[in-house]
Design an enzyme around this catalytic site. Structure first.
Site, PDB file in Angstrom:
ATOM      1  N   ASP A 151       1.109  -1.206   0.397  1.00 26.28           N
ATOM      2  CA  ASP A 151      -0.109   0.339  -0.031  1.00 26.28           C
ATOM      3  C   ASP A 151       1.145   1.525  -0.246  1.00 26.28           C
ATOM      4  O   ASP A 151       2.068   1.140   0.386  1.00 26.28           O
ATOM      5  CB  ASP A 151      -1.467   0.342   0.899  1.00 26.28           C
ATOM      6  CG  ASP A 151      -1.941   1.555   1.039  1.00 26.28           C
ATOM      7  OD1 ASP A 151      -1.966   1.327  -0.340  1.00 26.28           O
ATOM      8  OD2 ASP A 151      -2.672   1.369   2.361  1.00 26.28           O
TER       9      ASP A 151
ATOM     10  N   LEU B   2      10.531 -21.114  -4.682  1.00 24.58           N
ATOM     11  CA  LEU B   2       9.140 -20.431  -3.469  1.00 24.58           C
ATOM     12  C   LEU B   2       7.989 -20.299  -4.680  1.00 24.58           C
ATOM     13  O   LEU B   2       7.858 -20.086  -5.830  1.00 24.58           O
ATOM     14  CB  LEU B   2      10.084 -18.521  -4.030  1.00 24.58           C
ATOM     15  CG  LEU B   2       8.766 -17.123  -3.058  1.00 24.58           C
ATOM     16  CD1 LEU B   2       9.178 -17.612  -1.467  1.00 24.58           C
ATOM     17  CD2 LEU B   2       8.878 -16.732  -3.574  1.00 24.58           C
TER      18      LEU B   2
ATOM     19  N   HIS C 119       2.454   3.302  -9.029  1.00 24.06           N
ATOM     20  CA  HIS C 119       2.287   1.939  -9.299  1.00 24.06           C
ATOM     21  C   HIS C 119       2.944   1.443 -10.035  1.00 24.06           C
ATOM     22  O   HIS C 119       3.751   0.777 -10.053  1.00 24.06           O
ATOM     23  CB  HIS C 119       1.052   1.858  -9.899  1.00 24.06           C
ATOM     24  CG  HIS C 119      -0.056   2.022  -9.050  1.00 24.06           C
ATOM     25  ND1 HIS C 119      -0.644   2.493  -8.035  1.00 24.06           N
ATOM     26  CD2 HIS C 119      -1.477   2.943  -9.506  1.00 24.06           C
ATOM     27  CE1 HIS C 119      -2.427   2.763  -7.818  1.00 24.06           C
ATOM     28  NE2 HIS C 119      -2.199   3.321  -8.684  1.00 24.06           N
TER      29      HIS C 119
HETATM   30  C1  IPE Z   1      -5.706  -2.561  -0.219  1.00 20.37           C
HETATM   31  O1  IPE Z   1      -4.891  -1.536   0.372  1.00 20.37           O
HETATM   32  C2  IPE Z   1      -5.375  -3.544  -1.411  1.00 20.37           C
HETATM   33  C3  IPE Z   1      -4.197  -3.301  -2.026  1.00 20.37           C
HETATM   34  C4  IPE Z   1      -3.454  -3.370  -1.646  1.00 20.37           C
HETATM   35  C5  IPE Z   1      -4.062  -3.970  -3.383  1.00 20.37           C
HETATM   36  P1  IPE Z   1      -5.976  -0.010  -0.895  1.00 20.37           P
HETATM   37  O2  IPE Z   1      -6.138   0.828  -0.875  1.00 20.37           O
HETATM   38  O3  IPE Z   1      -6.894  -0.232  -1.614  1.00 20.37           O
HETATM   39  O4  IPE Z   1      -7.188  -0.197   0.918  1.00 20.37           O
HETATM   40  P2  IPE Z   1      -8.163   1.093   1.350  1.00 20.37           P
HETATM   41  O5  IPE Z   1      -9.482   1.460   0.436  1.00 20.37           O
HETATM   42  O6  IPE Z   1      -6.813   1.612   2.216  1.00 20.37           O
HETATM   43  O7  IPE Z   1      -8.327  -0.241   2.899  1.00 20.37           O
HETATM   44  C1  IPE Z   2      -1.321   0.510  -3.241  1.00 19.15           C
HETATM   45  O1  IPE Z   2      -1.210   2.116  -3.254  1.00 19.15           O
HETATM   46  C2  IPE Z   2      -1.667  -0.575  -4.513  1.00 19.15           C
HETATM   47  C3  IPE Z   2      -2.965  -0.993  -4.900  1.00 19.15           C
HETATM   48  C4  IPE Z   2      -4.131  -0.914  -4.108  1.00 19.15           C
HETATM   49  C5  IPE Z   2      -3.218  -1.342  -5.878  1.00 19.15           C
HETATM   50  P1  IPE Z   2      -2.585   3.167  -3.111  1.00 19.15           P
HETATM   51  O2  IPE Z   2      -3.092   3.257  -4.904  1.00 19.15           O
HETATM   52  O3  IPE Z   2      -3.457   2.328  -2.555  1.00 19.15           O
HETATM   53  O4  IPE Z   2      -0.916   3.467  -2.409  1.00 19.15           O
HETATM   54  P2  IPE Z   2      -2.257   4.788  -1.838  1.00 19.15           P
HETATM   55  O5  IPE Z   2      -3.060   4.248  -1.050  1.00 19.15           O
HETATM   56  O6  IPE Z   2      -3.656   5.616  -2.261  1.00 19.15           O
HETATM   57  O7  IPE Z   2      -1.310   5.999  -0.974  1.00 19.15           O
HETATM   58 MG    MG Z   3      -4.033   2.485  -0.572  1.00 18.21          MG
END
Ligand code: IPE
Ligand code: IPE
Ligand code: MG
Length: 245
Positions: A23, A134, A40
């Protein structure tokens, strides 16, 4: 006599399965005045080091949360960017992962993705099915609630068609209907970006996982970050409901 010090002290054995909620890509990009997709992209770049670190640490399973069943709520352009990166990752990394003996598995409703991605996933799973290194588990279009509901539905159908009896439904048979069939429960779940929640990830499987929340954003995650999380894991005492040993 107990010779295993980890049994004596209650210190955990090395994690066999590490699962990561990757995240913070969006915040990483925002902090640099870049579009979210740039975060990303850097997030995908971080993957190679993490898979290598997992191999070096000798873990058997590494599960990565790549796209949740709730991530469809994001703007369509971001969803497209994420799907594009999944394509790119599979095309670019499959050969190298295969060469390194990595076995690839996907969990989630990935069969509902675009047909070309479904084909790439099938190819990755089939190509690497016999590998002994793995196991890299990628969670795409994954949500624990739908996983558990889907398992319940399939169990009910098996009872109706007579292939399963009510008495045969127990924790082991139930787990056999989850996407993660055959994969041991995670010992350690890591979440980056400072958020402290599971966001519908492995709710059944993580019942006794140690949770490690790290402040850094996913694109900044390195081999050392994984080692730090494992060090933290070793400082924990896993009791599984029993008293201290
Ligand atoms: C969780 O992250 C999903 C992934 C890392 C793929 P999100 O960014 O979607 O989660 P929330 O919305 O903060 O809970
Ligand atoms: C995690 O990073 C990737 C996915 C959930 C696919 P985010 O896109 O959720 O990044 P933040 O949480 O907005 O910083
Ligand atoms: Mg996120």
């Amino acid at each position: 006599m107990v010779t295993n010090t980890s049994l004596k002290t209650g210190a955990p054995s090395p994690p066999r399965h590490i699962a990561i909620i990757m995240d913070g890509n969006g915040r990483w990009a925002k902090a640099r005045g870049l579009p979210r997709v740039a975060g990303h992209q850097r997030g995908v770049d971080a993957l190679r080091g993490v898979v290598e670190a997992g191999q070096e640490l000798g873990i058997d399973y590494l599960t990565l949360y790549a796209f949740s069943s709730e991530n469809w709520k994001r703007p369509p352009t971001e969803v497209d960017d994420l799907m594009g990166l999944l394509r790119l990752y599979l095309r670019r990394e499959l050969r190298e992962l295969h060469r390194n003996g990595v076995r690839i598995r996907f969990i989630g409703e990935w069969r509902r993705l675009a047909l070309d991605i479904v084909k790439l996933i099938e190819d990755a799973e089939q190509t690497t099915a016999g590998n002994m290194g793995l196991t890299l588990v990628i969670a795409v279009n994954y949500g624990s609630h739908s996983e558990i509901v889907e398992a319940s539905r399939r169990i009910a159908a098996a009872v109706i068609d007579g292939s399963l009896t009510l008495d045969e439904i127990n924790e082991t048979t139930f787990a056999g209907y989850l996407y993660t069939v055959g994969i041991p429960n995670p010992d350690l779940v890591i979440r980056t970006s400072g958020e402290q929640r599971l966001s519908n990830f492995l709710l059944w499987q993580a019942c006794y996982a140690e949770l490690v929340f790290m402040d850094l954003l996913w694109p900044d995650f390195t081999k050392q970050s994984l080692e730090q999380a494992v060090d933290e894991f070793h400082r924990r005492e896993r009791r599984y409901g029993a008293t201290s040993g």
